[in-house]
Write an enzyme that holds these catalytic residues in place. Structure first.
Site, mmCIF file in Angstrom:
data_model
loop_
_atom_site.group_PDB
_atom_site.id
_atom_site.type_symbol
_atom_site.label_atom_id
_atom_site.label_comp_id
_atom_site.label_asym_id
_atom_site.label_seq_id
_atom_site.Cartn_x
_atom_site.Cartn_y
_atom_site.Cartn_z
ATOM 1 C CE LYS A 14 42.853 34.334 26.312
ATOM 2 N NZ LYS A 14 41.590 35.050 26.089
ATOM 3 N NE ARG A 89 43.112 38.274 31.203
ATOM 4 C CZ ARG A 89 42.607 37.034 31.052
ATOM 5 N NH1 ARG A 89 43.294 35.975 31.382
ATOM 6 N NH2 ARG A 89 41.406 36.886 30.549
ATOM 7 N NE ARG A 128 33.525 30.947 27.495
ATOM 8 C CZ ARG A 128 34.753 31.474 27.465
ATOM 9 N NH1 ARG A 128 35.689 30.927 26.716
ATOM 10 N NH2 ARG A 128 35.041 32.556 28.153
ATOM 11 N NE ARG A 134 34.354 31.766 32.447
ATOM 12 C CZ ARG A 134 35.446 32.087 31.759
ATOM 13 N NH1 ARG A 134 36.011 31.190 30.975
ATOM 14 N NH2 ARG A 134 35.981 33.284 31.871
ATOM 15 N NE ARG A 146 35.552 37.939 30.950
ATOM 16 C CZ ARG A 146 34.951 36.876 30.410
ATOM 17 N NH1 ARG A 146 33.630 36.849 30.271
ATOM 18 N NH2 ARG A 146 35.666 35.853 30.019
HETATM 19 P P1 AMP Z 1 39.900 33.696 31.355
HETATM 20 O O1 AMP Z 1 39.440 32.303 31.666
HETATM 21 O O2 AMP Z 1 41.292 33.732 30.804
HETATM 22 O O3 AMP Z 1 38.910 34.446 30.482
HETATM 23 O O4 AMP Z 1 39.973 34.485 32.739
HETATM 24 C C1 AMP Z 1 38.811 34.664 33.520
HETATM 25 C C2 AMP Z 1 39.100 35.702 34.579
HETATM 26 O O5 AMP Z 1 40.165 35.250 35.426
HETATM 27 C C3 AMP Z 1 39.555 37.070 34.085
HETATM 28 O O6 AMP Z 1 38.466 37.884 33.707
HETATM 29 C C4 AMP Z 1 40.270 37.590 35.328
HETATM 30 O O7 AMP Z 1 39.351 38.014 36.316
HETATM 31 C C5 AMP Z 1 40.963 36.336 35.854
HETATM 32 N N1 AMP Z 1 42.308 36.192 35.265
HETATM 33 C C6 AMP Z 1 42.744 35.187 34.453
HETATM 34 N N2 AMP Z 1 44.031 35.368 34.110
HETATM 35 C C7 AMP Z 1 44.422 36.522 34.721
HETATM 36 C C8 AMP Z 1 45.632 37.270 34.740
HETATM 37 N N3 AMP Z 1 46.711 36.865 34.036
HETATM 38 N N4 AMP Z 1 45.674 38.398 35.475
HETATM 39 C C9 AMP Z 1 44.612 38.813 36.192
HETATM 40 N N5 AMP Z 1 43.434 38.191 36.188
HETATM 41 C C10 AMP Z 1 43.328 37.044 35.464
#
Ligand code: AMP
Length: 191
Positions: A14, A89, A128, A134, A146
């Site tokens: 994404k 989400r 990654r 991370r 996740r």
């Molecule tokens: P990402 O970078 O999109 O993979 O997000 C990393 C982490 O951020 C996720 O595993 C969640 O813990 C948190 N996160 C990101 N976006 C959301 C969302 N829309 N709702 C809840 N948690 C989020």
């Protein structure tokens, strides 16, 4: 105005694709994951709260996420549109986004899911994790959590957007250029 939602499990690409799409269509890219990581770097209260969930691979609670997203949208009133990456989400977030956009006479144009098999995604994420540092990318148990969060809370949004005639999916396996090509072909059909 064109407002896109990018879906996909962690590692689906994404963020990578959003980088291309934002320049091609002159859109403002909002990644809620990046916003949370920015708060963590700056050691804000929101960052501390978010970290306790993110490090485990759990979703951050809806209301703080929705509030943060609203601030990001309202801070960019001049844009031609948004790419929402990693938001919504949950169904609660999707309903809140629709309500919030409609108050501003805006709406979601389309949602696009990048599809790839779990074993491919795990390989990408572990790779990654070596460079990104991370925590949530470095441990297969957290990665699988996740995916579980995605399957139970995010996957139902497919029906939510299908009911609105706004759900599309794209094969997320291939070179970055190939996937960008698939996405632009689809997005050009909405313009
Ligand atoms: P990402 O970078 O999109 O993979 O997000 C990393 C982490 O951020 C996720 O595993 C969640 O813990 C948190 N996160 C990101 N976006 C959301 C969302 N829309 N709702 C809840 N948690 C989020």
């Amino acid at each position: 105005m064109i407002n896109l939602v990018l879906f996909g499990k962690p590692g689906a690409g994404k963020g990578t694709q959003a980088e291309f799409l934002k320049s091609k269509y002159e859109l403002f890219h909002i990644s809620t994951g990046d916003l949370f990581r920015h708060h963590i770097t700056n050691a804000t209260d929101l960052g501390k709260l978010a970290k306790s969930y993110m490090d485990q691979g759990d979703l951050v609670p809806d209301q703080v996420t929705i509030d943060m997203l609203k601030v990001a949208v309202e801070s960019n009133p001049e844009t031609k549109g948004f790419i929402f990456d990693g938001f919504p989400r949950t169904t609660k977030q999707a309903i809140a986004l629709d309500e919030f956009l409609s108050e501003k006479s805006m709406s979601i144009t389309a949602t696009v899911a990048l599809e790839a098999a779990d074993d491919v995604l795990i390989g990408r994420l572990l790779n990654r994790g070596i460079t990104s540092g991370r925590v949530d990318d470095q441990d297969e148990v957290k990665i699988r959590n996740r995916f579980d969060e995605y399957n139970s809370k995010t996957a139902p949004l497919r029906d939510f957007y299908e009911d609105q005639g706004k759900f599309h999916s794209v094969n997320g396996i291939g070179s970055i250029d190939e996937i960008t090509g698939r996405l632009t072909l689809l997005i050009d059909s909405f313009l």
